[in-house]
Design a protein around this motif. Structure first.
Motif, PDB file in Angstrom:
ATOM      1  N   PHE A   1       0.833  -1.208   0.000  1.00  0.00           N
ATOM      2  CA  PHE A   1       0.000   0.000   0.000  1.00  0.00           C
ATOM      3  C   PHE A   1       0.868   1.259   0.000  1.00  0.00           C
ATOM      4  CE2 PHE A   1      -2.376   3.309   2.301  1.00  0.00           C
ATOM      5  CZ  PHE A   1      -3.464   3.434   1.451  1.00  0.00           C
ATOM      6  N   LEU A   2       1.895   1.286   0.850  1.00  0.00           N
ATOM      7  CA  LEU A   2       2.795   2.441   0.911  1.00  0.00           C
ATOM      8  C   LEU A   2       3.585   2.607  -0.382  1.00  0.00           C
ATOM      9  CD1 LEU A   2       4.145   2.208   4.566  1.00  0.00           C
ATOM     10  CD2 LEU A   2       2.553   3.884   3.625  1.00  0.00           C
ATOM     11  N   ALA A   3       4.057   1.495  -0.936  1.00  0.00           N
ATOM     12  CA  ALA A   3       4.808   1.568  -2.188  1.00  0.00           C
ATOM     13  C   ALA A   3       3.928   2.078  -3.323  1.00  0.00           C
ATOM     14  CB  ALA A   3       5.383   0.197  -2.534  1.00  0.00           C
ATOM     15  N   GLY A   4       2.695   1.619  -3.370  1.00  0.00           N
ATOM     16  CA  GLY A   4       1.761   2.103  -4.397  1.00  0.00           C
ATOM     17  C   GLY A   4       1.458   3.584  -4.235  1.00  0.00           C
ATOM     18  N   GLY A   5       1.240   4.017  -2.994  1.00  0.00           N
ATOM     19  CA  GLY A   5       0.975   5.429  -2.735  1.00  0.00           C
ATOM     20  C   GLY A   5       2.165   6.304  -3.084  1.00  0.00           C
ATOM     21  N   LEU A   6       3.361   5.819  -2.743  1.00  0.00           N
ATOM     22  CA  LEU A   6       4.576   6.556  -3.079  1.00  0.00           C
ATOM     23  C   LEU A   6       4.745   6.650  -4.593  1.00  0.00           C
ATOM     24  CD1 LEU A   6       7.144   8.018  -2.174  1.00  0.00           C
ATOM     25  CD2 LEU A   6       8.266   5.784  -2.050  1.00  0.00           C
ATOM     26  N   LEU A   7       4.479   5.565  -5.306  1.00  0.00           N
ATOM     27  CA  LEU A   7       4.596   5.570  -6.769  1.00  0.00           C
ATOM     28  C   LEU A   7       3.617   6.560  -7.399  1.00  0.00           C
ATOM     29  CD1 LEU A   7       5.875   4.354  -9.304  1.00  0.00           C
ATOM     30  CD2 LEU A   7       4.074   2.619  -9.263  1.00  0.00           C
ATOM     31  N   VAL A   8       2.388   6.568  -6.927  1.00  0.00           N
ATOM     32  CA  VAL A   8       1.393   7.515  -7.452  1.00  0.00           C
ATOM     33  C   VAL A   8       1.824   8.955  -7.171  1.00  0.00           C
ATOM     34  CG1 VAL A   8      -0.982   8.358  -7.152  1.00  0.00           C
ATOM     35  CG2 VAL A   8      -0.541   5.910  -7.375  1.00  0.00           C
ATOM     36  N   ALA A   9       2.299   9.218  -5.953  1.00  0.00           N
ATOM     37  CA  ALA A   9       2.748  10.572  -5.599  1.00  0.00           C
ATOM     38  C   ALA A   9       3.937  10.996  -6.460  1.00  0.00           C
ATOM     39  CB  ALA A   9       3.108  10.637  -4.111  1.00  0.00           C
ATOM     40  N   LEU A  10       4.872  10.071  -6.706  1.00  0.00           N
ATOM     41  CA  LEU A  10       6.037  10.392  -7.541  1.00  0.00           C
ATOM     42  C   LEU A  10       5.621  10.681  -8.983  1.00  0.00           C
ATOM     43  CD1 LEU A  10       8.605   7.799  -6.170  1.00  0.00           C
ATOM     44  CD2 LEU A  10       8.714  10.291  -5.936  1.00  0.00           C
ATOM     45  N   LEU A  11       4.681   9.897  -9.508  1.00  0.00           N
ATOM     46  CA  LEU A  11       4.191  10.153 -10.868  1.00  0.00           C
ATOM     47  C   LEU A  11       3.489  11.501 -10.969  1.00  0.00           C
ATOM     48  CD1 LEU A  11       2.872   6.647 -11.963  1.00  0.00           C
ATOM     49  CD2 LEU A  11       4.747   7.946 -12.990  1.00  0.00           C
ATOM     50  N   LEU A  12       2.654  11.804  -9.987  1.00  0.00           N
ATOM     51  CA  LEU A  12       1.958  13.100  -9.994  1.00  0.00           C
ATOM     52  C   LEU A  12       2.946  14.248  -9.896  1.00  0.00           C
ATOM     53  CD1 LEU A  12      -1.115  12.333  -7.724  1.00  0.00           C
ATOM     54  CD2 LEU A  12      -1.130  12.781 -10.177  1.00  0.00           C
ATOM     55  N   ALA A  13       3.933  14.125  -9.012  1.00  0.00           N
ATOM     56  CA  ALA A  13       4.907  15.199  -8.817  1.00  0.00           C
ATOM     57  C   ALA A  13       5.822  15.340 -10.022  1.00  0.00           C
ATOM     58  CB  ALA A  13       5.738  14.940  -7.563  1.00  0.00           C
ATOM     59  N   GLY A  14       6.213  14.230 -10.622  1.00  0.00           N
ATOM     60  CA  GLY A  14       7.183  14.283 -11.712  1.00  0.00           C
ATOM     61  C   GLY A  14       6.598  14.565 -13.072  1.00  0.00           C
ATOM     62  N   VAL A  15       5.371  14.137 -13.311  1.00  0.00           N
ATOM     63  CA  VAL A  15       4.792  14.266 -14.647  1.00  0.00           C
ATOM     64  C   VAL A  15       3.652  15.284 -14.678  1.00  0.00           C
ATOM     65  CG1 VAL A  15       3.652  13.014 -16.513  1.00  0.00           C
ATOM     66  CG2 VAL A  15       5.438  11.890 -15.191  1.00  0.00           C
ATOM     67  N   VAL A  16       2.667  15.080 -13.825  1.00  0.00           N
ATOM     68  CA  VAL A  16       1.468  15.909 -13.869  1.00  0.00           C
ATOM     69  C   VAL A  16       1.749  17.347 -13.438  1.00  0.00           C
ATOM     70  CG1 VAL A  16      -0.904  16.115 -13.021  1.00  0.00           C
ATOM     71  CG2 VAL A  16       0.033  13.871 -13.534  1.00  0.00           C
ATOM     72  N   SER A  17       2.753  17.549 -12.607  1.00  0.00           N
ATOM     73  CA  SER A  17       3.068  18.907 -12.156  1.00  0.00           C
ATOM     74  C   SER A  17       3.444  19.825 -13.316  1.00  0.00           C
ATOM     75  CB  SER A  17       4.204  18.880 -11.133  1.00  0.00           C
ATOM     76  OG  SER A  17       5.394  18.398 -11.723  1.00  0.00           O
ATOM     77  N   ASN A  18       3.917  19.259 -14.417  1.00  0.00           N
ATOM     78  CA  ASN A  18       4.299  20.073 -15.570  1.00  0.00           C
ATOM     79  C   ASN A  18       3.105  20.596 -16.365  1.00  0.00           C
ATOM     80  OD1 ASN A  18       7.235  20.299 -15.755  1.00  0.00           O
ATOM     81  ND2 ASN A  18       7.155  18.076 -15.725  1.00  0.00           N
ATOM     82  N   VAL A  19       1.944  20.029 -16.149  1.00  0.00           N
ATOM     83  CA  VAL A  19       0.765  20.520 -16.847  1.00  0.00           C
ATOM     84  C   VAL A  19      -0.150  21.320 -15.920  1.00  0.00           C
ATOM     85  CG1 VAL A  19       0.779  18.748 -18.628  1.00  0.00           C
ATOM     86  CG2 VAL A  19      -0.468  18.345 -16.512  1.00  0.00           C
ATOM     87  N   ALA A  20       0.341  21.644 -14.736  1.00  0.00           N
ATOM     88  CA  ALA A  20      -0.433  22.449 -13.786  1.00  0.00           C
ATOM     89  C   ALA A  20      -0.646  23.850 -14.362  1.00  0.00           C
ATOM     90  CB  ALA A  20       0.284  22.524 -12.448  1.00  0.00           C
ATOM     91  N   SER A  21      -1.693  24.470 -13.948  1.00  0.00           N
ATOM     92  CA  SER A  21      -2.035  25.794 -14.456  1.00  0.00           C
ATOM     93  C   SER A  21      -1.000  26.834 -14.033  1.00  0.00           C
ATOM     94  CB  SER A  21      -3.401  26.207 -13.922  1.00  0.00           C
ATOM     95  OG  SER A  21      -3.689  27.538 -14.288  1.00  0.00           O
ATOM     96  N   ALA A  22      -0.665  27.722 -14.965  1.00  0.00           N
ATOM     97  CA  ALA A  22       0.250  28.816 -14.656  1.00  0.00           C
ATOM     98  C   ALA A  22      -0.509  30.041 -14.140  1.00  0.00           C
ATOM     99  CB  ALA A  22       1.053  29.184 -15.900  1.00  0.00           C
ATOM    100  N   SER A  23      -1.838  29.948 -14.116  1.00  0.00           N
ATOM    101  CA  SER A  23      -2.648  31.057 -13.616  1.00  0.00           C
ATOM    102  C   SER A  23      -2.429  31.201 -12.115  1.00  0.00           C
ATOM    103  CB  SER A  23      -4.126  30.791 -13.881  1.00  0.00           C
ATOM    104  OG  SER A  23      -4.358  30.669 -15.257  1.00  0.00           O
ATOM    105  N   PRO A  24      -2.592  32.427 -11.596  1.00  0.00           N
ATOM    106  CA  PRO A  24      -2.412  32.634 -10.155  1.00  0.00           C
ATOM    107  C   PRO A  24      -3.408  31.802  -9.350  1.00  0.00           C
ATOM    108  CG  PRO A  24      -2.600  34.739 -11.307  1.00  0.00           C
ATOM    109  CD  PRO A  24      -2.901  33.662 -12.300  1.00  0.00           C
TER     110      PRO A  24
END
Length: 120
Positions: A8-31
């Motif tokens: 469970f912890l490994a899966g949660g860590l993997l999801v968090a790493l994917l979100l931080a590493g990949v999805v963070s680049n498509v986050a909105s640049a708006s304030p």
């Protein structure tokens, strides 16, 4: 039988790493909400620079950590903005996970009862 939360912890860590590493680049640049509220009452030009008005944002200045290696959601020295932001997010997740895991272990050890000596 007790289950170990390893998967469970490994899966949660993997999801968090994917979100931080990949999805963070498509986050909105708006304030975000705080920035938008701080700019209420300001007049800005096309670049977003405040030119006039009375708002909280006119009081802002540079923060004390502006020259740190992880300032402005990136890693200083990495020229690729996507790689810089992604690695910064991954590093943030790993540091947060390590601190949280360390605190959890510390609290868990303090909560365990002391072993008693066997009676003879």
């Amino acid at each position: 039988m007790t289950r170990r939360p390893g998967w469970f912890l490994a899966g949660g860590l993997l999801v968090a790493l994917l979100l931080a590493g990949v999805v963070s680049n498509v986050a909105s640049a708006s304030p975000d909400g705080l920035d938008a509220t701080a700019r209420e009452g300001c007049v800005t030009d096309v670049d977003g620079t405040i030119t006039a008005g009375t708002c909280m944002a006119r009081q802002e200045g540079e923060h004390q950590l502006k020259d740190s290696p992880l300032a402005d959601y990136g890693i200083k020295g990495i020229d690729n903005p996507y790689l810089s932001k992604g690695l910064s997010g991954v590093l943030g997740v790993l540091v947060t996970f390590a601190i949280g895991g360390g605190l959890f272990r510390l609290v868990r050890r303090r909560g365990q009862p002391a072993a008693t000596a066997p009676e003879s």
